[in-house]
Design a protein around this motif. Structure first.
Motif, PDB file in Angstrom:
ATOM      1  N   ASP A   1      -8.309  -4.365   5.826  1.00  0.00           N
ATOM      2  CA  ASP A   1      -7.162  -3.513   6.139  1.00  0.00           C
ATOM      3  C   ASP A   1      -7.558  -2.064   6.399  1.00  0.00           C
ATOM      4  OD1 ASP A   1      -5.515  -5.709   5.782  1.00  0.00           O
ATOM      5  OD2 ASP A   1      -5.237  -5.298   3.644  1.00  0.00           O
ATOM      6  N   GLY A   2      -8.847  -1.773   6.318  1.00  0.00           N
ATOM      7  CA  GLY A   2      -9.297  -0.410   6.550  1.00  0.00           C
ATOM      8  C   GLY A   2      -9.260   0.482   5.337  1.00  0.00           C
ATOM      9  N   GLU A   3      -8.854  -0.050   4.187  1.00  0.00           N
ATOM     10  CA  GLU A   3      -8.804   0.741   2.958  1.00  0.00           C
ATOM     11  C   GLU A   3     -10.154   0.677   2.245  1.00  0.00           C
ATOM     12  OE1 GLU A   3      -5.655  -0.911   0.721  1.00  0.00           O
ATOM     13  OE2 GLU A   3      -4.063  -0.188   2.057  1.00  0.00           O
ATOM     14  N   PRO A   4     -10.468   1.663   1.389  1.00  0.00           N
ATOM     15  CA  PRO A   4     -11.752   1.635   0.672  1.00  0.00           C
ATOM     16  C   PRO A   4     -11.926   0.344  -0.124  1.00  0.00           C
ATOM     17  CG  PRO A   4     -10.702   3.774   0.440  1.00  0.00           C
ATOM     18  CD  PRO A   4      -9.687   2.891   1.112  1.00  0.00           C
ATOM     19  N   LEU A   5     -13.095  -0.238  -0.026  1.00  0.00           N
ATOM     20  CA  LEU A   5     -13.387  -1.483  -0.735  1.00  0.00           C
ATOM     21  C   LEU A   5     -13.518  -1.204  -2.228  1.00  0.00           C
ATOM     22  CD1 LEU A   5     -13.988  -4.507  -0.163  1.00  0.00           C
ATOM     23  CD2 LEU A   5     -16.412  -3.914  -0.235  1.00  0.00           C
ATOM     24  N   THR A   6     -13.007  -2.110  -3.023  1.00  0.00           N
ATOM     25  CA  THR A   6     -13.077  -1.971  -4.483  1.00  0.00           C
ATOM     26  C   THR A   6     -13.860  -3.141  -5.070  1.00  0.00           C
ATOM     27  OG1 THR A   6     -10.974  -3.140  -4.789  1.00  0.00           O
ATOM     28  CG2 THR A   6     -10.890  -0.735  -4.601  1.00  0.00           C
ATOM     29  N   PHE A   7     -14.572  -2.858  -6.129  1.00  0.00           N
ATOM     30  CA  PHE A   7     -15.297  -3.865  -6.905  1.00  0.00           C
ATOM     31  C   PHE A   7     -14.829  -3.764  -8.344  1.00  0.00           C
ATOM     32  CE2 PHE A   7     -18.176  -4.638  -3.492  1.00  0.00           C
ATOM     33  CZ  PHE A   7     -18.937  -5.751  -3.819  1.00  0.00           C
ATOM     34  N   SER A   8     -14.537  -4.895  -8.944  1.00  0.00           N
ATOM     35  CA  SER A   8     -14.342  -4.926 -10.390  1.00  0.00           C
ATOM     36  C   SER A   8     -15.612  -5.474 -11.020  1.00  0.00           C
ATOM     37  CB  SER A   8     -13.142  -5.813 -10.755  1.00  0.00           C
ATOM     38  OG  SER A   8     -13.446  -7.177 -10.519  1.00  0.00           O
TER      39      SER A   8
END
Length: 841
Positions: A631-638
């Motif tokens: 979606d173009g949003e910053p990628l997140t990692f948990s």
């Protein structure tokens, strides 16, 4: 498949749970174990006469200061004692309290004795300074003991030094020796800690060895009330006192244990968080949780209390006002279930207004299962103990069909697989970026340390200069942006970059849980000698966490490098890793001090990392990569994403699933396979491998080259399978089971060009039952018998055709309209299509 709700068998409690009288502050029992010293109404020095008190305060060790200082202190003590002697009371402490000096914060108290002196004609030339010096003598001489709140409103420049001189020279000498043996930042913060300790001696009396844990807690609590500044330096004194060994062995390792929940709220406190109106239902939930408490850990008990008291009964009371029974009306139960499906939260809009946002509750069925178990457990216990539980047992408003989770499990599996597929390809980018980031931060920090204050830092293209910070802590290196003047703590930035790199590498290379990462210690790394070769292999020992199962992991060379760097950075001057007490956020208890690998320095105190701190490290590291999601949003990692990626990558590279299960500490291999993401390419390759294995196990003659006759027959099969309305998909060489009535066959592949014809057949087509019923009715009218009903294609149409025998003669009958007996050839004229069809037949 029917979902199963496990019933809990009741077990008697070995110990009684918290009662209503014990439901007080979260850590009240800890404070009760370590109380502060009570203010004494009388002690010898405060009851001495004026002359004797002055004689003591002007004799050694009080007279060791310079002449001018000694004279000022003597004048100030004399003036202050004469003022106090005019006030009511039998002791100097009582007179000090009666004077009202503590009602005036800071240095304003001087106005009271100063006014008394002026009224009696004393020269005001040195009165203000003399009175402050005199007060210092009275406090250090234990003549008066001011209250902590008032003492914390004043500055005490000389309090620690004078206390060390006249009250407890040995205690302050040990304190000084402790500071000198510590790091540089500890030596710089030592005067502040000494002043805090001297404040305790001033207000409580005695020596340093007499200070209790409760005294320190009272001081910290008072600092919060009066807003005394100091940050971490507020509590550093407690750590130093503990290092001196004056506290009992069972005292908490950190004073922060008195500020956070010792955990473990009582069951009454867990339920009363939601202010339930119906007392009988509230008491029932409390009794139910008490019955289940022996078989649950605190985290599970907390979760069940949140469901039953918060999401269930509190919402029921909001939806059905005045309800007082678990026997829910149908409308109330239905409204609650609909309300449970949605999770609502309030956010701030662009204009600052509050906006309520709704989102689906992904674990709604888990909450239903807990409530259903609540009802069914009570029903089961009612059979065992009818007198206690029988009147409380009511029908459960949640049916078995409402808690089926097959679809939810599939959807969750699909979401997690997609999340893993998005993050596995970019994991090398994150790892390499975190490594470059920490190396660049280390190089910049070293360059800043080698630069004189005020000069530009090499390698920054003139964007940073070494900041001039004379009051900053000595172990910190500050830089200043040349464009905007913003200051940056280069020491913190380097530590943050390294910690992010270390967390990412350990999570990536081990697949451990986040709580297991935070519990890794220096003692976790053990050695194992292979019996076959004698090679020594390092093995990290993972402490029991979710499944209460201890396990060992093999250390790869990459992981060994990371662990060695972490350990070398943590070693102190004596080569040991500091012992740190960590707080278990799930069980709400403090763990004993351990040499944790993931710890950080805050001020002069070593603290364990928290789950929130790890998440912040990952966010900052990902921001540096610039990675985005679809979606173009910053990628997140948990942290748990690394665990799923570890399992997926290991199994895809040939690790047997049951070995991956042991490494991850899963009880069931189904859990391990649930972590593994499925790739389309992987499915194709697996199917091809299966075909290859099957061919290898089949007789070779089945895969010989076909003859020309066999190949022609195979090709002719497709021509013969073409029908008027499409193509037949029957297997090669198989007969037609529908006698070429293709409209009825599921293997028909309709031709799109025959759409209109199929629609005409649908509109004019009787089903078999309707055609048979019409034929039977017609046969009764003519006295005949129906011998068959079948599909027949004639003149471009397909319809059911019935054969009716009348007096032994067969007659064809096409159901679909009114039956008309007889035939008049003179009134009938065939159409052109019928003529052509007749000639063609």
């Amino acid at each position: 498949m029917t979902a199963v709700v496990k019933h809990v068998t009741r077990r008697p409690l070995e110990v009684s749970n918290a009662t209503a009288e014990q439901a007080q502050a979260r850590n009240s029992h800890l404070r009760a174990r370590f109380p502060a010293r009570v203010a004494e109404p009388w002690w010898p020095h405060t009851a001495q006469p004026l002359e004797e008190t002055l004689r003591r305060l002007t004799a050694p060790p009080f007279d060791s200061a310079a002449n001018g200082t000694r004279a000022g202190r003597r004048r100030g003590a004399t003036k202050l004692l004469r003022w106090l002697s005019t006030l009511p009371g039998e002791t100097w402490q009582q007179r000090w309290k009666a004077g009202g000096a503590e009602d005036l914060p800071g240095a304003a108290w001087v106005d009271l004795p100063l006014r008394w002196l002026r009224e009696r004609g004393h020269s005001p030339s040195h009165d203000r300074d003399d009175l402050s010096s005199g007060l210092l003598m009275l406090i250090c001489g234990d003549v008066i003991r001011p209250g902590l709140p008032w003492m914390l409103t004043r500055t005490h420049r000389y309090l620690a030094a004078v206390m060390a001189q006249v009250r407890d020279p040995d205690g302050f000498a040990r304190l000084h020796q402790l500071a000198e043996s510590g790091p540089a930042n500890s030596r710089k913060d030592a005067p502040i800690a000494a002043t805090r300790i001297a404040t305790l001696l001033a207000c409580k009396g005695g020596l340093i060895r007499d200070i209790t844990v409760g005294d320190c807690v009272e001081l910290v609590d008072t600092q919060r009330r009066v807003h005394a500044r100091g940050g971490q330096k507020k509590v550093d004194f407690n750590r130093r006192l503990r290092a001196l060994g004056i506290f009992p062995e069972d005292a908490p390792a950190t004073i922060r244990a008195f500020g956070l929940a010792l955990g473990q709220l009582s069951i009454e406190e867990l339920v009363d968080r939601y202010r339930l109106q119906c007392r009988p239902v509230r008491d029932l939930i409390v009794d139910y949780l008490r019955e289940r408490q022996p078989s649950l850990d605190f985290a599970s008990l907390d979760a069940i209390s949140r469901t039953l008291a918060g999401l269930f009964w509190a919402r029921i009371e909001a939806l059905a006002q005045g309800i007082d029974s678990l026997r829910l009306p149908l409308a109330a139960a239905r409204a609650w279930k609909e309300d449970l499906k949605v999770k609502k939260r309030t956010v701030s809009g662009p204009d600052g207004s509050s906006i309520e946002v709704s989102s689906p509750r992904l674990n709604a069925k888990d909450e239903l299962i807990r409530v259903r178990a609540f009802y069914l457990d009570i029903a089961q216990w009612a059979a065992e103990d009818p007198a206690r539980w029988g009147p409380r047992a009511v029908p459960c408003p949640i049916s078995d069909d409402e808690i089926h989770k097959a679809k939810e499990r599939k959807r969750r599996k699909a979401r997690m697989d997609q999340r893993t597929r998005e993050r596995l390809p970019v994991l090398p980018v994150l790892s390499s970026t975190a490594d470059r980031r920490r190396r660049a931060a280390a190089a910049l920090l070293q360059a800043a340390r080698n630069t004189e204050p005020g000069a530009l830092i090499p390698g920054t293209d003139g964007s940073l200069r070494r900041a001039v910070a004379p009051t900053a802590a000595g172990h910190l290196t500050w830089a200043e942006e040349t464009s905007g003047g913003r200051r940056r703590n280069r020491t913190y930035e380097e530590e943050e970059a390294f910690r992010a790199f270390a967390a990412i590498e350990v999570l990536r290379l081990t697949g451990i849980r986040n709580e297991e990462l935070l519990e890794l210690t220096h003692h976790s790394v053990t050695q194992y000698r292979l019996p076959s070769t004698g090679e020594v292999v390092p093995l990290p020992q993972i402490a029991p966490s979710k499944t209460d199962t201890e396990r060992l992991l093999l250390v790869s060379p990459e992981l060994a490098d990371v662990l060695s760097v972490i350990i070398s950075r943590l070693r102190g001057p004596d080569g040991a890793i500091p012992l740190v007490a960590s707080y278990d956020v799930r069980e709400k208890v403090w763990n004993p001090p351990m040499p944790l690998l993931f710890q950080r320095d805050i001020g002069s105190e070593h603290r364990a990392f928290t789950p929130t701190a790890i998440r912040k490290l990952l966010i900052n590291a990902l921001f540096a990569t610039g990675l985005t999601n679809p979606d173009g949003e910053p990628l997140t990692f948990s942290p748990h994403d690394f665990r799923r990626i570890f399992v997926t990558d290991a199994i895809m590279n040939g690790l047997p699933p049951h070995i991956a299960q042991v490494i991850c500490g899963h009880r069931s291999i189904d859990t391990t396979m649930g972590y593994k993401a499925v790739y389309p390419a992987e499915t194709i390759e697996a199917h091809r491998a299966f075909i290859a294995r099957r061919r290898a196990s089949r007789p070779g003659e089945e895969y010989r080259t076909p003859t020309e006759e066999e190949w022609d027959a195979f090709l002719a099969h497709f021509e013969k399978r073409k029908v008027s309305i499409g193509t037949c998909a029957c297997a090669f060489g198989s007969p037609c089971i529908h006698e070429h009535a293709c409209v009825r066959c599921s293997l028909l592949r309709p031709d799109p060009a025959q759409r209109a014809r199929l629609a005409d057949i649908r509109d004019n087509h009787f089903d078999q039952k309707a055609a048979a019923a019409t034929a039977e009715a017609t046969a009764r009218k003519v006295g005949g018998v129906v011998t068959s009903v079948h599909l027949h294609e004639f003149a471009g149409r397909t319809a059911y055709n019935a054969i009716i025998e009348v007096d032994g003669k067969p007659f064809a009958f096409v159901p679909g309209g009114h039956a008309q007996l007889g035939f008049d050839p003179e009134s009938w004229t065939p159409t052109d299509e019928e003529v052509l069809s007749y000639l063609g037949s």
